[in-house]
Scaffold this active site. Structure first.
Site, PDB file in Angstrom:
ATOM      1  CG  PHE A 135     -16.109  -4.461   2.099  1.00  0.00           C
ATOM      2  CD1 PHE A 135     -16.797  -5.588   2.528  1.00  0.00           C
ATOM      3  CD2 PHE A 135     -15.238  -3.841   2.965  1.00  0.00           C
ATOM      4  CE1 PHE A 135     -16.610  -6.078   3.817  1.00  0.00           C
ATOM      5  CE2 PHE A 135     -15.051  -4.325   4.256  1.00  0.00           C
ATOM      6  CZ  PHE A 135     -15.730  -5.436   4.685  1.00  0.00           C
TER       7      PHE A 135
ATOM      8  NE  ARG B 210      -4.572  -4.343   5.951  1.00  0.00           N
ATOM      9  CZ  ARG B 210      -5.019  -3.455   6.845  1.00  0.00           C
ATOM     10  NH1 ARG B 210      -4.492  -3.400   8.046  1.00  0.00           N
ATOM     11  NH2 ARG B 210      -6.007  -2.647   6.548  1.00  0.00           N
TER      12      ARG B 210
ATOM     13  NE  ARG C 200      -1.969  -1.271   3.684  1.00  0.00           N
ATOM     14  CZ  ARG C 200      -2.391  -1.154   4.929  1.00  0.00           C
ATOM     15  NH1 ARG C 200      -3.639  -0.801   5.180  1.00  0.00           N
ATOM     16  NH2 ARG C 200      -1.585  -1.399   5.952  1.00  0.00           N
TER      17      ARG C 200
ATOM     18  CB  SER D  72      -8.014   0.437   5.523  1.00  0.00           C
ATOM     19  OG  SER D  72      -9.133   0.871   4.791  1.00  0.00           O
TER      20      SER D  72
ATOM     21  CD  GLU E 293     -18.689  -0.661   0.573  1.00  0.00           C
ATOM     22  OE1 GLU E 293     -19.903  -0.940   0.686  1.00  0.00           O
ATOM     23  OE2 GLU E 293     -17.993  -0.296   1.534  1.00  0.00           O
TER      24      GLU E 293
END
Lengths: 269, 322
Positions: free
Chosen positions: B87, B171, B14, B41, B62
Site C-alpha cells: 500500500f 516479516r 521488524r 503490523s 496512504e
C-alpha cells in the site's frame, strides 16, 4: 500595507504574468488571474517571511497546490524579493529553474514540489502538524483549485486536519468555477463547498476572492479549528475577454488580444 | 558460515527496525513515526507508548500519510513513514515521486511485510512490484536488508542520511547472516562467500537461501561467490562488473517480480559493462497463487536446491559460449 496598495501590487503582478505568458507562449493564465489577489495579500501582508532567509524555521508556510499557476507564484516571489525580477523572462526556457510547476529545490520560497493535483493539502497538514509537535508558531496556508478538490487525497487530508486539531492551517479554495475542460458544475460539482468542510469539522469563510478588503480579514482569521476560505473568484479576472471563459484555462493571447489586455490592466494601475 | 545459515534462530526484521527507531527516538525528539492504522503490523506499539504524541496515525489513507510525512520533514522533524509495502508504494506512488523524491524531502519510507510476506492473502497484498516502482525515482535509495543486523544498521544509516530513503522490510524470519558489528554502506554489496565459477546475488530474505544454495554447490565442487546486495538503487556497479568479469555468470534471486527488480537493475549494468550469461529468479511476471511466503518462494524456483540447479545450468551456458 493597505488594501489600495495591495490592489496596485496585484495589478502589477497580473501585468507581468500576462507579459510572461505572451512571451513564453504558454501558461495557465485564467487560473493565474483568479489567484493573484490572494497571492498578493499573502506575500505582501499576511505571511511572516524573510526573502533573504527562505528556509527560516519560523517562516509561515505557503503551498501552491494548484501548481500549474506557478508563473503567478514566480512573479509574486520576484516582486517580494525571493528571486530576481528579470528572471521571470526565463519562464519555460531551456534549463530555466522557472518551469511550468514550482520546484522547491531550485526556487527560493517554494516549500514543496507540486504539479500533480491533490498533493499540497496533505503536505500542508504535515507542516501544520510539525508546528504543533515542535511548538513552532508558524502558520501554514495552502491554495487549491476548486476542480482540484475532486482529488480524493484532499479529503483524506481534510479529515486528518480536523482530527489533529490543526487550528494553525488555512486552506484557500480558488473557486473560479472552471476546470481545464469545462465548468465545475458540468464535471463533478463539489460546490457548494462550505457545508462539506464544516461537516468535517472546519471553520469556513466565504469571500469574494478578488476583493482585497475581504481577502485580508479572511486570511487573518484565527479560530480553534482548521480554517477553509472558499474564495469565489473569476477565472481570468482583470482581463475582460478572458473572464469566466473556460478556453482561457491555458490559452495564450494573440498579439491583438495581448494589446487589449495590457491596456486594461495598465488603466487600472 | 554453515552454522550461521542453518541456525534455527530466526528473527523478524521488524523487531530490529523498531528497536533502533525507539533508541533514535530517545536520543532525538525530532524522530516521529507516521502510519496508516498500522501500529500493530509496523510494530509501533512500543514507540506509541513512549511518545504517543510523536506517533502520527493518519488512519487508512496512504496518499495523505506520505504527503503528511513530507510536511513533517519540511517542519524540521525526522519522519519514519511506515506501512505495508504494497500500500505504501502502490497507493501513494505519485506522492513518493512528487512529495518525497522530487522534493528531496528528508523522509524515511518503511515498507513493512514486503515481497511475499502476506503470501496467503493473495496478490493484492503481495509487494513484488515495489523495487520496480521505486528504483526509477531519482533521489531515492532503495534498500532491502537481508537480516536483523543489516536492518538495524540500515535504519541507523537512514536516520543520519539527509534525504529520502525507501527501506523494504519483511516479516519472514531470517537468521543473522552478517557480523554483529556490520556497518551499512549504501550502494555497497557485501561479499558473503567467495568463488570463481558463478556469482549469486540476492537481498532481503533471499540472501539466506542463496547461501544455502552455495553450500549445495560447494558439495558438488562448484565455487559460487555470494553477494548480498541490499541496495537496489544505487546499484553497486563495481561489485557487479567484478562478478561478471571474475566469475563469468550471474544468478540473481529476489522476492519480487522478475520484471524491474534487483536482477533487472544488475542486468542493466551487465549488458553495458561486462556481458555474461545471467538468470533472474523471482515471480515471473504473474499474479502469484495463494500460499505461505516459503511455499511461494519454493514454487517459483527459489528453494536452495532449485537455485543450485539454476546455477549449474547457467554455468553450462557459460562454458558453451567459449
Amino acid at each position: 500595507m493597505q488594501p489600495n496598495d495591495l490592489d496596485r501590487i496585484a495589478r502589477q503582478i497580473r501585468l507581468r504574468d500576462l507579459q510572461a505568458v505572451f512571451e513564453a507562449g504558454a501558461g495557465h493564465i485564467g487560473g493565474e488571474m483568479s489567484a493573484i489577489d490572494i497571492l498578493t495579500a499573502l506575500y505582501f501582508r499576511v505571511l511572516r517571511i524573510w526573502p533573504d532567509q527562505p528556509k527560516h524555521p519560523e517562516r509561515d508556510r505557503f503551498v501552491l497546490s494548484k501548481g500549474h499557476v506557478a508563473l503567478a507564484l514566480y512573479v509574486t516571489l520576484a516582486k517580494r524579493g525571493f528571486i530576481p525580477e528579470e528572471e521571470i523572462g526565463t519562464f519555460l526556457k531551456p534549463h530555466s529553474r522557472l518551469n511550468g510547476h514550482p520546484n522547491c529545490n531550485k526556487v527560493p520560497g517554494v516549500e514543496t514540489n507540486t504539479g500533480p493535483l491533490g498533493h499540497g493539502l496533505p503536505v500542508a497538514v504535515g507542516m501544520a502538524k510539525a508546528a504543533k509537535l515542535t511548538g513552532a508558531n508558524y502558520r501554514t496556508y495552502v491554495m487549491t483549485g476548486d476542480g482540484e478538490m475532486q482529488e480524493g487525497s484532499n479529503w483524506e487530508a481534510i479529515a486528518s486536519a480536523a482530527q489533529f486539531g490543526l487550528d494553525n492551517l488555512t486552506l484557500i479554495i480558488d473557486h473560479n468555477r472552471f476546470q481545464q475542460g469545462a465548468a465545475l458544475k458540468d464535471t463533478n460539482n463539489l460546490a457548494p463547498f462550505p457545508a462539506k468542510l464544516e461537516a468535517f469539522g472546519w471553520d469556513v469563510t466565504e469571500i469574494n476572492g478578488n476583493a482585497m478588503d475581504e481577502i485580508v480579514p479572511a486570511l487573518e482569521h484565527r479560530g480553534g479549528r482548521p480554517h477553509c476560505i472558499v474564495a469565489h473568484t473569476n477565472k481570468g479576472h482583470g482581463i475582460s475577454f478572458m473572464q469566466d471563459k473556460v478556453d482561457w484555462h491555458h490559452k495564450v493571447p494573440n498579439a491583438e488580444q495581448y494589446e487589449i489586455a495590457v491596456v486594461e490592466l495598465s488603466e487600472a494601475l | 558460515m554453515k552454522d550461521v545459515i542453518n541456525s534455527p534462530k530466526l528473527h523478524d526484521c521488524r523487531d530490529a527496525f523498531v528497536a533502533v527507531l525507539e533508541r533514535l527516538g530517545a536520543d532525538n525528539p525530532k524522530v516521529v513515526a507516521v502510519c496508516n492504522d498500522s501500529v500493530g503490523s509496523s510494530k509501533l506499539g512500543g514507540f506509541k507508548s513512549k511518545w504517543p504524541e510523536r506517533l502520527v496515525n493518519v488512519g487508512i489513507a496512504e496518499q495523505n500519510m506520505v504527503g503528511v510525512g513530507a510536511g513533517l520533514a519540511n517542519g524540521g522533524l525526522l519522519p519514519f513513514v511506515c506501512g505495508a509495502a504494497c500500500f505504501l508504494t502502490g497507493r501513494s506512488l505519485e506522492q513518493i515521486k512528487a512529495d518525497i523524491a522530487y522534493s528531496n524531502a528528508n523522509v524515511k519510507l518503511i515498507g513493512i511485510s514486503s515481497g511475499m510476506a502476506y503470501g496467503e492473502l493473495g496478490p493484492t497484498h503481495h509487494s513484488i512490484e515495489d523495487f520496480a516502482w521505486t528504483r526509477v525515482l531519482p533521489n531515492l535509495p532503495v534498500i532491502a536488508p537481508c537480516d536483523s543486523i543489516e536492518t538495524a544498521a540500515a535504519v541507523e544509516w537512514a536516520a543520519h542520511y539527509e534525504g529520502p530513503v525507501f527501506l523494504r522490510l519483511s516479516r519472514v524470519g531470517v537468521p543473522d547472516l552478517l557480523p554483529p558489528d556490520h556497518k551499512f554502506e549504501v550502494g555497497k554489496a557485501n561479499l558473503l562467500r567467495d568463488g570463481d565459477e558463478i556469482t549469486l546475488v540476492a537481498n532481503g530474505t533471499l540472501t539466506h537461501r542463496m547461501l544455502k544454495a552455495a553450500d549445495i554447490l560447494a558439495e558438488q565442487g562448484i565455487g559460487a561467490r555470494v553477494l548480498n546486495m541490499a541496495t537496489v538503487r544505487p546499484i553497486d556497479v563495481d561489485a557487479v562488473v567484478a562478478a561478471a568479469r571474475e566469475t563469468g555468470a550471474i544468478l540473481t534471486a529476489e522476492e519480487h517480480s522478475t520484471f524491474g527488480g534487483l536482477g533487472s537493475a544488475i542486468a542493466e549494468f551487465v549488458v553495458a559493462e561486462a556481458p555474461v550469461p545471467m538468470k533472474i529468479l523471482g515471480v515471473p511476471g504473474i499474479f502469484a497463487p495463494t500460499g505461505s511466503a516459503e511455499f511461494l518462494l519454493d514454487e517459483f524456483g527459489m528453494s536452495p536446491a532449485a537455485i543450485a540447479e539454476a546455477a549449474v545450468a547457467l554455468i553450462a551456458r557459460k562454458s558453451s559460449r567459449t
